[in-house]
Design a protein around this motif. Sequence first.
Motif, PDB file in Angstrom:
ATOM      1  N   LEU A  47       0.831  -1.203   0.000  1.00 39.55           N
ATOM      2  CA  LEU A  47       0.000   0.000   0.000  1.00 39.55           C
ATOM      3  C   LEU A  47       0.867   1.256   0.000  1.00 39.55           C
ATOM      4  N   VAL A  48       1.936   1.243   0.781  1.00 35.73           N
ATOM      5  CA  VAL A  48       2.826   2.405   0.841  1.00 35.73           C
ATOM      6  C   VAL A  48       3.481   2.652  -0.518  1.00 35.73           C
ATOM      7  N   THR A  49       3.870   1.573  -1.207  1.00 33.34           N
ATOM      8  CA  THR A  49       4.530   1.729  -2.511  1.00 33.34           C
ATOM      9  C   THR A  49       3.541   2.010  -3.637  1.00 33.34           C
ATOM     10  N   GLY A  50       2.252   1.814  -3.377  1.00 34.88           N
ATOM     11  CA  GLY A  50       1.267   2.044  -4.425  1.00 34.88           C
ATOM     12  C   GLY A  50       0.992   0.825  -5.283  1.00 34.88           C
ATOM     13  N   GLY A  72       8.210   5.074  -6.901  1.00 35.65           N
ATOM     14  CA  GLY A  72       9.266   6.001  -7.293  1.00 35.65           C
ATOM     15  C   GLY A  72       9.636   6.997  -6.222  1.00 35.65           C
ATOM     16  N   SER A  73       8.867   7.018  -5.116  1.00 37.21           N
ATOM     17  CA  SER A  73       9.134   7.957  -4.025  1.00 37.21           C
ATOM     18  C   SER A  73       9.909   7.317  -2.875  1.00 37.21           C
ATOM     19  N   VAL A  74      10.106   6.000  -2.934  1.00 36.62           N
ATOM     20  CA  VAL A  74      10.781   5.286  -1.850  1.00 36.62           C
ATOM     21  C   VAL A  74      11.804   4.318  -2.437  1.00 36.62           C
ATOM     22  N   LEU A 151      13.451   7.701   2.070  1.00 31.01           N
ATOM     23  CA  LEU A 151      12.678   6.700   2.808  1.00 31.01           C
ATOM     24  C   LEU A 151      12.937   5.330   2.207  1.00 31.01           C
ATOM     25  N   LEU A 152      13.445   4.400   3.036  1.00 26.25           N
ATOM     26  CA  LEU A 152      13.738   3.045   2.588  1.00 26.25           C
ATOM     27  C   LEU A 152      12.775   2.066   3.251  1.00 26.25           C
ATOM     28  N   LEU A 153      12.139   1.217   2.462  1.00 24.46           N
ATOM     29  CA  LEU A 153      11.268   0.162   2.955  1.00 24.46           C
ATOM     30  C   LEU A 153      12.018  -1.160   2.850  1.00 24.46           C
ATOM     31  N   LYS A 182      19.335   8.152   6.574  1.00 29.23           N
ATOM     32  CA  LYS A 182      18.115   7.732   5.899  1.00 29.23           C
ATOM     33  C   LYS A 182      17.017   7.463   6.927  1.00 29.23           C
ATOM     34  N   THR A 183      15.808   7.322   6.424  1.00 30.03           N
ATOM     35  CA  THR A 183      14.662   6.942   7.237  1.00 30.03           C
ATOM     36  C   THR A 183      14.247   5.550   6.797  1.00 30.03           C
ATOM     37  N   VAL A 184      14.020   4.654   7.763  1.00 29.02           N
ATOM     38  CA  VAL A 184      13.756   3.256   7.424  1.00 29.02           C
ATOM     39  C   VAL A 184      12.450   2.781   8.048  1.00 29.02           C
ATOM     40  N   LEU A 185      11.636   2.120   7.230  1.00 27.02           N
ATOM     41  CA  LEU A 185      10.493   1.341   7.711  1.00 27.02           C
ATOM     42  C   LEU A 185      10.830  -0.112   7.416  1.00 27.02           C
ATOM     43  N   PHE A 186      10.799  -0.951   8.456  1.00 29.19           N
ATOM     44  CA  PHE A 186      11.439  -2.268   8.427  1.00 29.19           C
ATOM     45  C   PHE A 186      10.443  -3.333   8.881  1.00 29.19           C
TER      46      PHE A 186
END
Length: 246
Positions: A47-50, A72-74, A151-153, A182-186
């Motif tokens: 969902l976050v990546t679209g 393209g935003s992450v 932002l890195l997933l 960086k900002t990370v969601l893991f």
Amino acid sequence: MLQINELSYTFGVGKSIFEKISLDVKTGEFVSIIGSSGSGKSTLFKLVTGLLEPDQGEILINGGKVTGKRLGSVGYMPQKDLLLPWRTVLDNVLLPIEVSKENKKAKLSEVREWLDRFGLAAYEHSFPNELSGGMRQRVAFLRTLMTGKDLLLLDEPFGALDSMTKRNMHSWLLGLWGELQKTVLFITHDLEEAILLSDRIYVLKADGIKEWKVNLPRPRSSELIYQEDFIRMRKELEWLIQHENN
């Protein structure tokens, strides 16, 4: 950096994955998502990546709503390294630069500096099948970094590694974290990993989502996992997941 407001998603006919969940990730944070199997962790990333669109709610990146594909935003790194076997380490890392049509020659010295920081300088001309599992994951992580996204997933990037290699990867990442900016969601199933690496943890539960703050100062060492406070925190987090319907 990332804000999710009142997000709901239903898979198929009537199967609610989650309902009206909200979370935020501040600039420079390392935030983990944990939860039992089937709780919707990977769906949330889609969902976050679209790659999927929510039934309701909004997803804001850098304070703005991104319409259409957000990939393209992450920067996105899946569990499998997905390195191209016919390309060398250097060429795999350069792939995002090629895709974005940046000047590859102009970026070459920067990429080589990062290869050195990642302990890969001696392997830039090696192919993926010549590398260990941990080294392949370093290459994949560096390739994600080279997308240039803030932002890195990271979707269970160390999940397929054996315990000793995973421990080495934790030590390596903790040592690098200050430099990355960086900002990370893991996503992870590993509670020790989540506590050791994260500033905050979100637990996806059957009845919603719960935030859990990690009160450990940085910089950190992987030796923290043997300390009494760390063991207590792990037990607390495990209890929270096991009693997810309470």
